[in-house]
Design an enzyme around this catalytic site. Structure first.
Site, mmCIF file in Angstrom:
data_model
loop_
_atom_site.group_PDB
_atom_site.id
_atom_site.type_symbol
_atom_site.label_atom_id
_atom_site.label_comp_id
_atom_site.label_asym_id
_atom_site.label_seq_id
_atom_site.Cartn_x
_atom_site.Cartn_y
_atom_site.Cartn_z
ATOM 1 N N GLU A 139 0.869 -1.177 0.000
ATOM 2 C CA GLU A 139 0.000 0.000 0.000
ATOM 3 C C GLU A 139 0.906 1.228 0.000
ATOM 4 O O GLU A 139 1.616 1.483 0.970
ATOM 5 C CB GLU A 139 -0.918 -0.001 1.214
ATOM 6 C CG GLU A 139 -1.979 1.080 1.164
ATOM 7 C CD GLU A 139 -2.972 0.952 2.303
ATOM 8 O OE1 GLU A 139 -4.179 0.871 2.032
ATOM 9 O OE2 GLU A 139 -2.542 0.925 3.471
ATOM 10 N N ALA A 141 -0.003 4.654 -0.882
ATOM 11 C CA ALA A 141 -0.574 5.915 -0.410
ATOM 12 C C ALA A 141 -0.412 6.014 1.101
ATOM 13 O O ALA A 141 -0.578 5.027 1.829
ATOM 14 C CB ALA A 141 -2.043 6.020 -0.794
ATOM 15 N N SER A 330 3.621 10.206 7.400
ATOM 16 C CA SER A 330 4.378 9.129 6.780
ATOM 17 C C SER A 330 3.547 7.855 6.818
ATOM 18 O O SER A 330 2.599 7.744 7.594
ATOM 19 C CB SER A 330 5.719 8.913 7.510
ATOM 20 O OG SER A 330 5.500 8.593 8.872
ATOM 21 N N LYS A 331 3.934 6.889 5.992
ATOM 22 C CA LYS A 331 3.141 5.676 5.857
ATOM 23 C C LYS A 331 3.158 4.850 7.138
ATOM 24 O O LYS A 331 2.135 4.357 7.572
ATOM 25 C CB LYS A 331 3.657 4.831 4.682
ATOM 26 C CG LYS A 331 2.861 3.557 4.437
ATOM 27 C CD LYS A 331 1.413 3.878 4.102
ATOM 28 C CE LYS A 331 0.562 2.643 3.985
ATOM 29 N NZ LYS A 331 -0.871 2.977 3.875
ATOM 30 N N VAL A 332 4.318 4.656 7.707
ATOM 31 C CA VAL A 332 4.439 3.836 8.916
ATOM 32 C C VAL A 332 4.792 4.744 10.091
ATOM 33 O O VAL A 332 5.788 5.489 10.044
ATOM 34 C CB VAL A 332 5.531 2.754 8.758
ATOM 35 C CG1 VAL A 332 5.694 1.972 10.051
ATOM 36 C CG2 VAL A 332 5.165 1.821 7.607
#
Length: 336
Positions: A139, A141, A330-332
């Protein structure tokens, strides 16, 4: 966000097929070790999926569910007595230390631990006793879409088996097609989003099973469009937050066709009668944006959430923003 939302039918189809053995193993364990209650551990979009799961477990299994604050263990150092509990942790990355450490603590305290996680070689997957993979693929996005939808569905086959609910089994098998039909609503979602192009504030209401979708909607509006959005239970809204309507704040209501339908529609009708700007989204035929029904209230929330994602992505685009790359995020996110 739009690209990954459009993957939802295939993600759910893949998950239902790939998780059959894992589902049966967990069902067997739960039948031999029936929990007295359940606890969820998650943050952000994953926690909103847990809200939906809470209503599903409570309404279908009569199993009480509470949300555990990870900081109770990681910051305050408390080791909770979770003997006899079902502990469900939800995370796309499986990398946040506070979630991982809380699951490790729960397992040592005697809980049956389950991880709903997309990254199968993550710390969380290695820590939990049972794993139900989300099977989303990567993923990209920042704002979660397909991983949230997959988090809504991953535990439902377990629930169907524990309750021997054929209607739920049938609804799950038909869900990929219902999600495909939801994607055909993109033009309608784009049109609804246009009216909120200049909105600065938005209230999102729901009650019961879709309440976790309302929570997710409020978060996504913040993330992707910078709108100050807040989610409230339609039942709690009159206990103070209704005051915001005097400032002209618009309302997006999430609808359902389950036992909450009458109460929710009555609440929205009352708000409209008082002059509020109310638009609705969901499977009810009176909704502004009608999403496909699935034949079961527990699965109805999935097309509803997907329909909202189409709306949210196009709202960001109407505002000249990139929904895939919101500033400051941020993503994580790793917290402890």
């Amino acid at each position: 966000m739009l690209v990954e939302a459009r993957e939802a039918p295939e993600v759910v189809r893949r998950q239902l097929t790939a998780n059959r053995e894992a589902v049966q193993a967990l069902v067997t364990a739960l039948r031999s070790r029936p929990p007295a209650y359940a606890v969820t551990i998650a943050r952000g979009s994953s926690d909103h999926a847990c809200t939906v799961l809470k209503y599903a477990l409570e309404t279908q299994l009569a199993l009480p569910v509470a949300s555990l604050g990870p900081s109770v263990h990681t910051l305050y150092g408390t080791r909770l007595d979770l003997h006899g509990a079902l502990v469900i942790a939800v995370s796309q990355s499986g990398a946040s230390p506070d979630v991982v450490e809380s699951v490790r603590m729960a397992r040592t305290q005697g809980a049956l631990t389950v991880a709903l996680v997309n990254v199968e070689d993550s710390d969380l997957a290695r820590t939990a006793e049972f794993v139900l993979p989300l099977h989303c693929g990567e993923e990209k996005a920042v704002a979660a879409t397909k991983s949230y939808l997959a988090s809504l569905t991953a535990f439902l086959p377990v629930l169907a088996e524990l309750t021997d609910d054929q209607a739920l089994r049938d609804a799950l098998q038909g869900l990929p097609e219902q999600l495909t039909q939801t994607l055909a609503l993109e033009d309608q979602a784009r049109g609804l989003a246009e009216r909120y192009r200049f909105a600065q504030d938005l209230l999102v209401l729901a009650r019961g099973l879709p309440y976790g979708v309302a929570q997710e909607a409020a978060l996504k509006l913040k993330e992707t469009s910078g709108i100050h959005a807040e989610a409230y239970s339609a039942a709690e809204f009159s206990h103070g937050p209704k005051r915001l309507l005097a400032e002209g704040v618009p309302v997006l209501g999430v609808t359902s066709v389950d036992a909450a339908r009458g109460a929710v529609n009555a609440a929205y009708a009352e708000l409209r009668a008082g002059g509020a700007d109310v638009r609705t989204l969901g499977p009810d035929a009176l909704s502004t944006l009608i999403t496909p029904g699935t034949g079961h209230g527990v699965t109805d929330v999935v097309p509803t959430a997907l329909g909202f994602y189409l709306f949210a992505a196009h709202l960001a685009l109407h505002r000249g923003l990139d929904p895939d790359r919101p500033p400051l995020l941020s993503k994580v996110t790793k917290t402890r």
